[in-house]
Scaffold this motif. Structure first.
Motif, PDB file in Angstrom:
ATOM      1  N   UNK A   1       0.829  -1.211   0.000  1.00 32.75           N
ATOM      2  CA  UNK A   1       0.000   0.000   0.000  1.00 32.75           C
ATOM      3  C   UNK A   1       0.863   1.260   0.000  1.00 32.75           C
ATOM      4  N   UNK A   2       1.952   1.238   0.726  1.00 33.36           N
ATOM      5  CA  UNK A   2       2.863   2.392   0.754  1.00 33.36           C
ATOM      6  C   UNK A   2       3.460   2.634  -0.634  1.00 33.36           C
ATOM      7  N   UNK A   3       3.868   1.561  -1.298  1.00 29.78           N
ATOM      8  CA  UNK A   3       4.410   1.699  -2.650  1.00 29.78           C
ATOM      9  C   UNK A   3       3.348   2.232  -3.616  1.00 29.78           C
ATOM     10  N   UNK A   4       2.129   1.749  -3.463  1.00 27.37           N
ATOM     11  CA  UNK A   4       1.032   2.231  -4.320  1.00 27.37           C
ATOM     12  C   UNK A   4       0.754   3.703  -4.042  1.00 27.37           C
ATOM     13  N   UNK A   5       0.741   4.081  -2.781  1.00 30.98           N
ATOM     14  CA  UNK A   5       0.491   5.470  -2.385  1.00 30.98           C
ATOM     15  C   UNK A   5       1.485   6.414  -3.052  1.00 30.98           C
TER      16      UNK A   5
END
Length: 184
Positions: free
Chosen positions: A124-128
């Motif tokens: 999720x952090x990478x997607x964000x």
């Protein structure tokens, strides 16, 4: 967050989940989801383990005709599935997460412990930050992730998420809904 119709061909779907033996409420849901993956011709990208919920999902996908792409880690290779279509062994957990993301078209987070939570939050952090645009669905079996959903809503409401929550992740109550959200 569903995929474009042109991308609805069979996918490599990464599943993060527990390697622990779990209650039937979780294993039954996992088996149903895995069967749907296999029947629809999708490949499973998973942590490679032949134990617990990881085994249930791999068994279900394989029995329904899907491919298995296991990505294990050196210190867990002794519990890696022997009959996967592919098995990659990485040096450490960080390398494994990167390889799982690289080999997948979409991500589903199933029930799990701290390892699963670590995988989910990194993805999720990478997607964000725009490091990938792959859809992410959290499969909220028996309300397992209700608390996480509520926490993420609070993060969004209080300004901790620079992107809307619904652009970051979707929550599904069952495997059919998860696949619909992925456009799969």
């Amino acid at each position: 967050m569903a995929l474009e119709p042109s991308l609805r061909a069979p996918l490599n779907i990464c599943v993060f989940c527990s390697a622990a033996e779990l209650d039937a409420v979780y294993t039954d849901a996992a088996r149903t989801f895995a069967r749907l993956l296999g029947e629809r011709g999708h490949s499973l990208v998973w942590g490679g383990s032949d134990s617990g919920l990881m085994k249930v999902v791999a068994d279900g996908v394989q029995e329904a005709g899907g491919r298995l792409i296991g990505i294990s880690v050196e210190f867990l290779k002794n519990v890696a599935r022997a009959n996967a279509d592919e098995m990659i062994v990485t040096a450490d957990l960080a390398e494994r997460k990167a390889a799982m993301l690289a080999r997948s078209d979409a991500i589903v987070v199933m029930v799990g412990g701290t390892g699963t939570l670590d995988e989910a939050t990194e993805i999720l952090e990478l997607r964000k930050h725009g490091m990938h645009t792959k859809p992410v669905v959290i499969l909220n079996t028996a309300g397992f992730y209700d608390g996480l959903r509520e926490q993420m809503r609070r993060m969004e409401a209080e300004g901790f998420l620079p992107v809307p929550l619904d652009k970051l992740v979707s929550f599904a109550d069952d495997g059919t809904e998860a696949l619909e959200l992925l456009g799969a």
